[in-house]
Design a protein around this motif. Structure first.
Motif, PDB file in Angstrom:
ATOM      1  N   VAL A 318      -1.222   7.386   6.099  1.00 33.34           N
ATOM      2  CA  VAL A 318      -2.524   7.544   6.774  1.00 33.34           C
ATOM      3  C   VAL A 318      -3.502   8.306   5.886  1.00 33.34           C
ATOM      4  O   VAL A 318      -4.719   8.065   5.953  1.00 33.34           O
ATOM      5  CB  VAL A 318      -2.372   8.242   8.142  1.00 33.34           C
ATOM      6  N   ASP A 319      -2.991   9.186   5.037  1.00 29.70           N
ATOM      7  CA  ASP A 319      -3.873   9.873   4.102  1.00 29.70           C
ATOM      8  C   ASP A 319      -4.503   8.885   3.130  1.00 29.70           C
ATOM      9  O   ASP A 319      -5.677   9.007   2.775  1.00 29.70           O
ATOM     10  CB  ASP A 319      -3.094  10.952   3.351  1.00 29.70           C
ATOM     11  N   MET A 320      -3.731   7.876   2.716  1.00 33.12           N
ATOM     12  CA  MET A 320      -4.279   6.851   1.825  1.00 33.12           C
ATOM     13  C   MET A 320      -5.389   6.065   2.512  1.00 33.12           C
ATOM     14  O   MET A 320      -6.411   5.746   1.898  1.00 33.12           O
ATOM     15  CB  MET A 320      -3.164   5.913   1.367  1.00 33.12           C
ATOM     16  N   VAL A 321      -5.229   5.750   3.804  1.00 39.02           N
ATOM     17  CA  VAL A 321      -6.295   5.052   4.531  1.00 39.02           C
ATOM     18  C   VAL A 321      -7.565   5.902   4.536  1.00 39.02           C
ATOM     19  O   VAL A 321      -8.666   5.398   4.251  1.00 39.02           O
ATOM     20  CB  VAL A 321      -5.868   4.747   5.981  1.00 39.02           C
ATOM     21  N   SER A 322      -7.433   7.182   4.823  1.00 43.51           N
ATOM     22  CA  SER A 322      -8.615   8.047   4.872  1.00 43.51           C
ATOM     23  C   SER A 322      -9.247   8.185   3.495  1.00 43.51           C
ATOM     24  O   SER A 322     -10.471   8.247   3.368  1.00 43.51           O
ATOM     25  CB  SER A 322      -8.252   9.424   5.441  1.00 43.51           C
TER      26      SER A 322
END
Length: 404
Positions: A318-322
């Protein structure tokens, strides 16, 4: 219908991507070798810490200057020269190691040189990518760039450690070859470079990026949200404590714990390179940062190694999405003549959040213990998400990444 995305259609982006991966791989290998060699020479944890500090300080101090340069000169040349500067550092380390005059002071001097190169490279790299692909597929290009970067960050240290067994000189030779390849590929990139009007370097021009960000709620909200999320929610600095005292998995387990977020980020970046975010960009950004906070809390209270691995894997994904949403929003909402200086401010925020996040984790762990520190950080991240949704409605309501 999704927008088609073929690397073959954008050869300059492909060359830049390959050059960036080669450069990142070399840099990661270089860091492993320099760290090991410093510890072999001095057996001092303090000196080992100084290696990181000597790279961070010039990268932070020169960021605004690097942004100004990126807005005034050909960005592919800046990236190529930054890689060439790292090549000079690798060759100096190779020569000094081979001739047996390597020393603590020399390694620190080389670390300073690498920090200078990193400052200019990061800023120009961020500002160059939007010029190589159409804006409609920039999010996919960012995701693909991130996947290559993550692969290099995972593979570089592993390869560097493996080669170091044969001697530090072997690592430096391979690094030099990768840096030559990276600099050559980036130099061969072609794009429509429009020279900016010559202007004197003043404090006003250096701070133009800061003023631009303050006047753009979407950009300010995206950058500051990432800053505080990483500052509060990062548990990486405390992983050794969890591996040894809480999960009881030893150094082997520590390696797996450190790799879990990177694997999550790598797989998610590959997904985003294939399926771009086409709507509700703001809502997705806030949702992912909230999940980042929740998985941080789960990791904090977990006493199961498997559950901890899953939490960290999702955390990285999810950090990569953000990251992709934030970088795409920042680049598309910024005119090209300002991208260098805005990217410089963005780099300062990223560097500050990573470095200060480790300090914050250590300081709160001293007060509340490791579990309390991680849980407080996760709760703080959720609080930031709630406040930012209220304070930055333009970011919350942003639909398409390309509607700037």
């Amino acid at each position: 219908m999704p927008v088609s995305f073929s690397l073959a259609s954008y050869p300059s982006f492909l060359r830049f991507w390959a050059g960036r991966v080669a450069g990142t791989m070399a840099n990661q290998m270089l860091m492993v070798a320099v760290g090991w060699q410093m510890y072999d020479l001095t057996h001092s944890a303090w000196n080992l810490g100084l290696v990181g500090l000597f790279q961070f300080v010039p990268a932070l101090a020169l960021a605004l200057v690097a942004g100004h340069v990126a807005d005034r000169h050909d960005r592919r040349h800046i990236v190529s020269m930054a890689l060439t500067l790292q090549l000079a550092a690798a060759l100096l380390l190779l020569l000094s190691t081979h001739e047996h005059w390597i020393s603590r002071d020399l390694i620190l001097g080389v670390s300073l040189l690498l920090g200078v190169a990193r400052s200019f490279q990061m800023t120009a790299t961020q500002a160059l990518t939007p010029l190589l692909v159409p804006s409609a597929i920039l999010a996919r290009a960012m995701a693909l760039s991130s996947s290559g970067n993550q692969a290099a960050i995972i593979g570089g240290p592993a390869l560097g450690g493996f080669l170091y067994a044969a001697g530090a000189s072997v690592v430096y030779v391979v690094c030099a070859a990768l840096l030559v390849l990276g600099a050559s590929l980036v130099w061969s990139v072609r794009y429509d470079h429009k020279p900016a009007p010559r202007a004197p370097v003043t404090m006003d021009t250096l701070l133009a990026g800061v003023r631009f960000i303050r006047a753009k709620p979407v950009v300010l909200g995206a950058i500051s949200l990432d800053l505080f999320a990483v500052l509060l929610g990062g548990a990486v600095a405390l992983l050794p404590i969890y591996a040894r005292d809480i999960l009881h998995v030893g150094p082997e387990g520590l390696g797996l714990l450190r790799g879990a977020p990177a694997m999550g980020a790598l797989l998610m970046s590959l997904v985003l390179a294939r399926w771009t975010i086409r709507s509700r960009a703001g809502a997705i950004l806030f949702s992912c940062v909230a999940i980042f906070g929740l998985t941080t809390i789960v990791f904090g209270v977990s006493t199961s190694f498997l559950l901890s691995m899953v939490a960290l894997f999702i955390n990285g994904a999810v950090d990569m999405v953000s990251v992709v949403v934030r970088q795409t929003l920042v680049q598309l909402d910024t005119p090209d003549e300002m991208r260098g200086r805005v990217s410089a401010v963005n780099s300062i925020f990223i560097g500050a959040s990573n470095q200060l996040g480790e300090f914050e984790s250590g300081a709160t762990a001293a007060l509340f213990g490791p579990v309390g520190a991680v849980v407080v950080g996760g709760v703080g991240t959720l609080l930031v998400v709630g406040l930012w949704m209220r304070w930055f409605p333009e970011l919350r309501n942003r639909r398409s990444l390309t509607e700037a």
